[in-house]
Enzyme design. Structure first.
Site, PDB file in Angstrom:
ATOM      1  N   ASP A  32       0.833  -1.209   0.000  1.00  0.00           N
ATOM      2  CA  ASP A  32       0.000   0.000   0.000  1.00  0.00           C
ATOM      3  C   ASP A  32       0.866   1.257   0.000  1.00  0.00           C
ATOM      4  O   ASP A  32       1.691   1.456   0.882  1.00  0.00           O
ATOM      5  CB  ASP A  32      -0.929  -0.008   1.215  1.00  0.00           C
ATOM      6  CG  ASP A  32      -2.129   0.898   1.020  1.00  0.00           C
ATOM      7  OD1 ASP A  32      -1.945   2.074   0.653  1.00  0.00           O
ATOM      8  OD2 ASP A  32      -3.263   0.422   1.211  1.00  0.00           O
ATOM      9  N   SER A  42      -7.224   4.194  -1.138  1.00  0.00           N
ATOM     10  CA  SER A  42      -7.009   2.744  -1.034  1.00  0.00           C
ATOM     11  C   SER A  42      -8.292   1.957  -1.288  1.00  0.00           C
ATOM     12  O   SER A  42      -8.240   0.815  -1.742  1.00  0.00           O
ATOM     13  CB  SER A  42      -6.477   2.374   0.341  1.00  0.00           C
ATOM     14  OG  SER A  42      -5.206   2.915   0.526  1.00  0.00           O
ATOM     15  N   ASP A  62      -9.603  -2.000   7.634  1.00  0.00           N
ATOM     16  CA  ASP A  62      -9.185  -0.894   6.766  1.00  0.00           C
ATOM     17  C   ASP A  62      -9.491  -1.243   5.300  1.00  0.00           C
ATOM     18  O   ASP A  62      -9.792  -2.389   4.961  1.00  0.00           O
ATOM     19  CB  ASP A  62      -7.693  -0.605   6.973  1.00  0.00           C
ATOM     20  CG  ASP A  62      -7.283   0.758   6.411  1.00  0.00           C
ATOM     21  OD1 ASP A  62      -8.151   1.640   6.284  1.00  0.00           O
ATOM     22  OD2 ASP A  62      -6.103   0.932   6.082  1.00  0.00           O
ATOM     23  N   ASP A  96       2.268   2.829   3.201  1.00  0.00           N
ATOM     24  CA  ASP A  96       1.378   3.976   2.973  1.00  0.00           C
ATOM     25  C   ASP A  96       1.401   4.956   4.144  1.00  0.00           C
ATOM     26  O   ASP A  96       1.472   6.175   3.946  1.00  0.00           O
ATOM     27  CB  ASP A  96      -0.044   3.440   2.762  1.00  0.00           C
ATOM     28  CG  ASP A  96      -1.088   4.533   2.656  1.00  0.00           C
ATOM     29  OD1 ASP A  96      -1.015   5.328   1.699  1.00  0.00           O
ATOM     30  OD2 ASP A  96      -1.970   4.593   3.532  1.00  0.00           O
ATOM     31  N   HIS A 140       2.218   8.878   4.243  1.00  0.00           N
ATOM     32  CA  HIS A 140       1.355   9.946   4.780  1.00  0.00           C
ATOM     33  C   HIS A 140       2.105  10.779   5.805  1.00  0.00           C
ATOM     34  O   HIS A 140       1.951  11.992   5.856  1.00  0.00           O
ATOM     35  CB  HIS A 140       0.104   9.356   5.435  1.00  0.00           C
ATOM     36  CG  HIS A 140      -0.937   8.888   4.474  1.00  0.00           C
ATOM     37  ND1 HIS A 140      -1.731   9.752   3.776  1.00  0.00           N
ATOM     38  CD2 HIS A 140      -1.302   7.648   4.080  1.00  0.00           C
ATOM     39  CE1 HIS A 140      -2.560   9.061   2.994  1.00  0.00           C
ATOM     40  NE2 HIS A 140      -2.313   7.778   3.162  1.00  0.00           N
ATOM     41  N   ASP A 165      -1.625  -0.084  -4.654  1.00  0.00           N
ATOM     42  CA  ASP A 165      -2.878   0.555  -5.049  1.00  0.00           C
ATOM     43  C   ASP A 165      -2.626   1.961  -5.585  1.00  0.00           C
ATOM     44  O   ASP A 165      -3.387   2.483  -6.375  1.00  0.00           O
ATOM     45  CB  ASP A 165      -3.872   0.570  -3.881  1.00  0.00           C
ATOM     46  CG  ASP A 165      -3.231   1.013  -2.562  1.00  0.00           C
ATOM     47  OD1 ASP A 165      -2.001   1.245  -2.520  1.00  0.00           O
ATOM     48  OD2 ASP A 165      -3.974   1.125  -1.569  1.00  0.00           O
ATOM     49  N   HIS A 175      -1.930  10.987  -1.318  1.00  0.00           N
ATOM     50  CA  HIS A 175      -1.500  10.068  -2.379  1.00  0.00           C
ATOM     51  C   HIS A 175      -1.105  10.850  -3.637  1.00  0.00           C
ATOM     52  O   HIS A 175      -1.394  12.032  -3.750  1.00  0.00           O
ATOM     53  CB  HIS A 175      -2.649   9.115  -2.738  1.00  0.00           C
ATOM     54  CG  HIS A 175      -3.079   8.261  -1.600  1.00  0.00           C
ATOM     55  ND1 HIS A 175      -4.181   7.451  -1.642  1.00  0.00           N
ATOM     56  CD2 HIS A 175      -2.555   8.089  -0.353  1.00  0.00           C
ATOM     57  CE1 HIS A 175      -4.317   6.808  -0.501  1.00  0.00           C
ATOM     58  NE2 HIS A 175      -3.338   7.178   0.310  1.00  0.00           N
TER      59      HIS A 175
END
Ligand SMILES: *[C@@H]1O[C@H](CO)[C@@H](O)[C@H](O)[C@H]1NC(C)=O
Ligand SMILES: *[C@@H]1O[C@H](CO)[C@@H](O)[C@H](O)[C@H]1NC(C)=O
Ligand SMILES: [Zn+2]
Ligand SMILES: [Zn+2]
Length: 605
Positions: free
Chosen positions: A101, A149, A200, A348, A352, A391, A503
């Site tokens: 991710d 996601s 999630d 991911d 972030h 993703d 993203h």
């Protein structure tokens, strides 16, 4: 180097550029550049001859290449035996789908260089993933060039583009069947392994349906079997326990007092919640399915922090090896194999948080898990494939950063990341604990000391923090958290750049056990084609599952179907009619308008 010399001075003069452009043009269009139009002597006819010969030779090479590729492709099909006549795989087989991710191409470059630096490896040392790169995936969703996601995983699970925040529902507010559900109905064993909450977006999209990803309480219920198709997952490992516990307990994050662990037990699940439970599986040989293993209230800690926590939490590699053993044993005597989705969820989160030190360790942990899957496939007598992709990318990561207005430097410094013992998330949490506990009544000067010595020096390896930096940790701007400030302090020293806390739209890589195994995914693809591959490899009819789900318009968990209720109320409240589900947004003057009153702080992944 002259610091203020403009970059352009090194460029060819504009006259040269025009000449290059003309020549390039003539190459592209076939038109001759004007300054070449002169005499038609012997030289001209010799050029024509050479040109003709070049064309004939090129055609020959192309014909031979096509014939050769056709022949060798046929050979592969015959030798593998799992892609039978008509391109359909046949026989018992396993499918392992891995999601990294938020891992973009730069995450790989950064991690590769980091590892070479810290382990003293040569410059041609690469990650295991690098050796298995077969293609790229284009990631946009139905309503944005930048996916989240949920839409990203819906593309994989259902093979449909949907809107950001959709959990395996289409833009017209109806559920779409997933590869995991179809695999379950076809007799495969199924599994989900993640390092974030099992509720999630990515895991949710395989085993649940919801109008919005934030309906995590409902997602937990569906995952343990309160689902129109009944229980569809056999094995779940990861975090997110808080959505399974009733709001009467301290660690709950549910909105109601339902005990979903109890519901899981009633539905036959064996439940584990800690390291001792994980160890009792004995590497997978002593497990019973179905199995629900929730090792953390929310996320499993970042690898960079987990490694110092006395193995309290299993690593992604440990969970992967154990899950593969369990599913392999469970299908030893059956006609069908298994399908499992394994996610390196927190690459991911590091994106972030704009935390490069956390990210390199997350990517290396993912790489070890990928290697473990390859080892499993090599040993296993049942044929199988692993496909791994992301993703989307997170952070707009750049392996270079211009720190000042003057001339940029061509470098980034992995050694600076190697000094960090911990993530910025860890330092941020420790600061909050200190400021609300032992350090609450300390003088500010003492609090600054704590930040400088304990957090910046010891935990993050920053020995030259300025007073301004320490101040910005203690009293950050209202729009940012101390965690963000810590990550920025580390990123600047390593000269790692980030363009967003969200993203980005860059294409991401596709990896596979081999290009013969996953030949339909070679080259550049739309993300839904990854989803189509997953269904095709197991020869599943996902469309038939969609029909079954859509026939459950009025389904309820209690089994009392009634047409009084709203259609598809089990998906949760639909998004409002004011929300755009398809087509792209346009510019609203946000460049100036949008003020940042609130801290986004990675809320939406
Ligand atoms: C817990 O959930 C119940 C409903 O199941 C609700 O009535 C109650 O207000 C909730 N309590 C808290 C503290 O949120
Ligand atoms: C694969 O086989 C090798 C050699 O027999 C063994 O050492 C290894 O543990 C096996 N790995 C797995 C994942 O089964
Ligand atoms: Zn994601
Ligand atoms: Zn994200």
């Amino acid at each position: 180097m002259a610091g203020d010399e403009p970059l352009l001075a090194a460029r060819p003069s504009s006259e040269h550029s025009i000449q290059y452009a003309e020549e390039e043009n003539s190459l592209l269009t076939g038109a001759r550049a004007p300054h070449r139009q002169t005499r038609r002597g012997w030289a001209f006819w010799r050029e024509v001859g050479v040109f003709a010969w070049a064309i004939i030779a090129t055609i020959l090479v192309i014909v031979l290449a096509v014939v050769y590729q056709h022949e060798s492709a046929k050979g592969h099909h015959e030798s593998r035996n799992n892609w039978g006549p008509g391109g359909k795989p046949t026989g018992k087989r396993n499918l392992i789908f891995m999601v990294s991710d938020g891992m973009g191409p730069t995450s790989l470059s950064m991690t590769r260089s980091y590892r070479q630096h810290t382990e003293g490896l040569p410059i041609d040392d690469v990650l295991v993933l690098d050796k298995h790169h077969i293609g790229n995936s284009r990631t946009r969703s139905s309503n944005s060039l930048v996916t989240d996601s949920a839409a990203g995983a819906t593309a994989f699970s259902c093979g449909f583009k949907s809107y950001n925040e959709a959990i395996s529902v289409t833009p017209n507010h109806s559920p779409c069947g997933t590869v995991l559900e179809a695999a379950h109905l076809a007799g495969y064993k199924t599994g989900l392994v993640v390092t974030t909450r099992l509720t999630d977006a990515t895991p949710a999209c395989f085993a649940a349906h919801a109008s919005l990803r934030r309906y995590e309480d409902s997602i937990a219920e569906q995952e343990v079997g309160e689902h129109p198709l009944g229980r569809v997952v056999d094995l779940m490992m990861g975090g997110g326990r808080c959505h399974f516990l009733p709001n009467t307990t301290d660690d709950s994050c549910r909105g109601d007092d339902r005990d979903i662990v109890e519901v899981a037990s009633k539905n036959g699940f064996n439940y584990l919640s800690d390291r001792a439970g994980f160890d009792s599986l004995n590497g997978g040989t002593d497990a019973k399915l179905p199995l629900l293993a929730l090792f953390a209230d929310k996320d499993i800690p970042y690898e960079v922090d987990r490694r110092y926590q006395n193995d309290k939490y299993p690593s992604l590699e440990e969970m992967t090896r154990t899950a593969l053993t369990i599913l392999s044993e469970a299908t030893r005597d059956s006609e069908q194999g298994f399908f499992i989705m394994i996610e390196g969820s927190r690459i991911d989160h590091a994106g972030h948080g704009n935390d490069p030190a956390a990210q390199v360790h997350e990517v290396m942990a993912y790489d070890r898990a990928f290697a473990a899957v390859l080892e499993f496939l090599e040993n296993d007598t049942t044929p199988g494939v692993v496909v791994s992709t992301s993703d989307h990318e997170t952070g707009g990561l750049a392996a270079a950063r211009q720190l000042h207005k003057s001339y940029p430097e061509y470098l980034w410094l992995p050694g600076e990341l190697a000094k960090s013992k911990h993530s910025s998330e860890y330092a941020g949490a420790k600061l909050t604990e200190y400021l609300s506990g032992t350090g609450k009544d300390d003088k500010e000067s003492k609090q600054r000391d704590y930040i400088r010595k304990t957090l910046l020096e010891e935990d993050l390896g920053i020995t030259d923090a300025t007073d301004e930096e320490v101040e910005s940790v203690l009293h950050p701007d209202p729009q940012v958290s101390p965690t963000y400030v810590f990550a920025d302090i580390v990123s600047r020293r390593a000269q790692i750049g980030w363009s967003t806390h969200g993203h980005s739209a860059v294409d991401v890589n596709i990896y596979a056990s081999s290009s013969q195994d996953a030949w339909p995914l070679m080259g550049n693809h739309e993300n839904i084609e990854v989803g189509h591959f997953l269904a095709d490899y197991l020869d599943l009819d996902v469309g038939a599952v969609t029909k079954r789900l859509q026939a459950s318009s009025y389904w309820t968990a209690s089994g009392e179907e009634t047409t009084d209720q709203e259609k598809y109320s089990w998906l949760g409240n639909p998004v409002g009619s004011d929300v755009r589900l398809e087509g792209l947004d346009t510019y609203h003057g946000d460049f100036r308008k949008r003020s940042t009153d609130e801290c986004g702080c990675g809320e939406l992944h």
